[in-house]
Design a protein around this motif. Structure first.
Motif, short mmCIF file in Angstrom:
data_model
loop_
_atom_site.label_atom_id
_atom_site.label_comp_id
_atom_site.label_asym_id
_atom_site.label_seq_id
_atom_site.Cartn_x
_atom_site.Cartn_y
_atom_site.Cartn_z
N ALA A 44 0.89 -1.35 -0.44
CA ALA A 44 0.18 -0.10 -0.02
C ALA A 44 0.55 1.59 0.01
N LEU A 45 0.23 2.68 -0.28
CA LEU A 45 0.89 3.08 -0.56
C LEU A 45 0.07 4.67 -0.51
N GLU A 46 0.18 6.21 0.78
CA GLU A 46 -0.37 7.41 0.56
C GLU A 46 0.44 7.96 -0.18
N LEU A 47 0.47 9.02 -1.19
CA LEU A 47 0.67 10.01 -1.80
C LEU A 47 0.32 11.32 -0.89
N LYS A 48 0.81 11.92 -0.99
CA LYS A 48 0.12 13.25 0.10
C LYS A 48 0.67 14.32 -1.33
N LYS A 49 0.16 15.30 -1.00
CA LYS A 49 0.20 16.76 -2.19
C LYS A 49 1.41 17.11 -1.73
N GLY A 50 2.16 17.30 -2.72
CA GLY A 50 3.66 17.82 -3.20
C GLY A 50 4.79 16.99 -2.25
N GLU A 51 5.00 15.55 -2.54
CA GLU A 51 5.06 15.37 -1.64
C GLU A 51 6.20 13.86 -3.49
N VAL A 52 7.42 13.32 -3.38
CA VAL A 52 8.00 12.53 -4.31
C VAL A 52 8.11 11.30 -3.67
N VAL A 53 8.23 10.49 -4.08
CA VAL A 53 7.99 9.17 -2.88
C VAL A 53 8.77 8.32 -4.06
N SER A 54 10.06 7.39 -4.53
CA SER A 54 10.82 6.48 -5.50
C SER A 54 10.22 5.39 -4.82
N ILE A 55 10.72 4.20 -5.46
CA ILE A 55 10.65 2.60 -5.20
C ILE A 55 11.33 2.33 -5.99
N ILE A 56 12.08 1.88 -4.98
CA ILE A 56 13.86 1.20 -5.70
C ILE A 56 13.30 -0.49 -5.61
N GLY A 57 14.15 -1.07 -5.80
CA GLY A 57 14.69 -2.58 -5.58
C GLY A 57 14.93 -3.30 -6.87
N PRO A 58 15.06 -4.49 -6.51
CA PRO A 58 16.00 -5.14 -8.04
C PRO A 58 15.05 -5.87 -9.11
N SER A 59 15.91 -6.09 -10.44
CA SER A 59 14.80 -5.93 -11.28
C SER A 59 14.23 -7.17 -11.19
N GLY A 60 12.55 -6.87 -12.02
CA GLY A 60 11.95 -7.96 -11.83
C GLY A 60 11.05 -8.22 -10.55
#
Length: 270
Positions: A44-60
Motif C-alpha cells: 500500500a501507498l499514500e502519496l501526499k500533495k507535493g511529495e516525491v516518493v521513489s520505489i527502488i528494488g531489484p529488476s523484476g
C-alpha cells in the motif's frame, strides 16, 4: 566544480507530508498476470500533495507493475486505487513520442484536451521545450532525427507541459548524461515546489532516489512487496554528493537491503 558542501540540487526544502492531504491512495492486496503466479503481495501507498516518493528494488520485483496499477493503466487483481488529481502525466522508460509528429507537436499533444487556442498551445510547448534545453531548430525535427537522450527530454517536456498535479515516472532519466540528468532533476523539483505536484517514481538508482525523494520504498521480490520505508532525513536544499553517499551507505548497511541489490560488499567496485 561545486565544493563538497555545495547543495546537489538548489531547490526548496521538502514538504512536510504530515500536513498535506493524500493525492493518491493505493492498496494492492493481490496481483497476478497468471493465476498460479503471484506478482504482487499486499502493498500500500499514500502519496501526499507535493511529495516525491521513489520505489527502488531489484529488476523484476514488481516496481513498474505497482506504478502502472497506481497510474490506472492496469487493474490490480484485488485492491483499490483512489486519486484526487485533476491532471496526471506518465513518463516511461521508452519515450513513446509519436513518430509522425515533430518535436514541437509532440510536446503540445497533451495540451489538446485543454481549452487553449493552437497559438497558445504552441507558445506553451515552445516555452517548455526551451526550459528543457532544446534549440529552435530541434523543434521541427521528428523523433527519428533525435538522439535517445533528446527523445527522452521531449517526452518529459510533453509531460510537464500539461502542468500535472500527479506525475508518474518510470526510469525516465536512464538515457541521459549526468549533466542533463541533473538539469531535469531541477526542472521536476521546480514543478513540485511551485505547483505542489506529487511524484511517484520508479528507479534502479539508489542515489537518484535519495537525491529527489521525501521517502524511498524498497521493494523485495517473489512476490513483490515493500520490505522497508526510508524517510530521507535531510531537506533537499541540504543534500550534497558527500552526504548522499553517507545516506546510501547507511541504507545499504541493512543486510536485507544489501542482499536485494547484491551489495553485501558494496565498497568494492568489482
Amino acid at each position: 566544480m561545486p565544493t563538497e558542501t555545495a547543495p546537489l540540487l538548489s531547490v526548496m526544502p521538502s514538504v512536510s507530508s504530515e500536513t498535506q492531504p493524500s493525492v493518491l491512495s493505493v492498496s494492492v492486496t493481490d496481483h497476478r498476470y497468471h493465476p498460479l503466479q503471484q506478482t504482487l503481495a499486499p502493498c500500500a501507498l499514500e502519496l501526499k500533495k507535493g511529495e516525491v516518493v521513489s520505489i527502488i528494488g531489484p529488476s523484476g520485483c514488481g516496481k513498474s507493475t505497482f506504478l502502472r496499477i497506481a497510474a490506472g493503466l492496469i487493474e490490480a487483481s484485488a485492491g483499490t486505487v483512489t486519486s484526487i488529481a485533476d491532471r496526471t502525466a506518465i513518463l516511461f522508460q521508452e519515450h513513446r513520442l509519436l513518430s509522425w509528429k515533430s518535436l514541437l507537436n509532440n510536446i503540445s499533444f497533451g495540451l489538446q484536451g485543454q481549452k487553449l487556442s493552437k497559438l497558445e498551445r504552441m507558445t506553451k510547448a515552445r516555452t517548455v521545450a526551451t526550459a528543457m534545453g532544446f534549440a529552435e531548430e530541434d523543434l521541427i525535427k521528428y523523433p527519428s532525427e533525435l538522439s535517445g537522450g533528446m527523445r527522452q527530454r521531449g517526452a518529459l517536456a510533453r509531460a510537464m507541459a500539461i502542468e500535472p498535479d500527479l506525475l508518474f515516472l518510470d526510469e525516465p532519466f536512464s538515457a541521459l548524461d549526468i549533466g542533463r540528468r541533473r538539469d531535469l532533476y531541477r526542472l521536476v523539483l521546480h514543478e513540485v515546489d511551485q505547483k505542489q505536484c506529487s511524484v511517484l517514481m520508479v528507479t534502479h538508482d539508489v542515489t537518484e532516489a535519495l537525491a529527489l525523494s521525501d521517502r524511498v520504498l524498497i521493494m523485495a521480490p517473489d512476490p513483490g512487496h515493500f520490505s522497508k520505508e526510508y524517510e530521507v532525513p535531510l531537506m533537499r536544499s541540504e543534500r550534497t554528493r558527500r552526504n548522499l553517499m553517507d545516506l546510501e551507505a547507511s541504507l545499504l548497511a541493512d543486510d536485507r537491503i544489501a542482499h536485494l541489490f547484491n551489495m553485501r560488499n558494496w565498497e568494492r567496485l568489482v
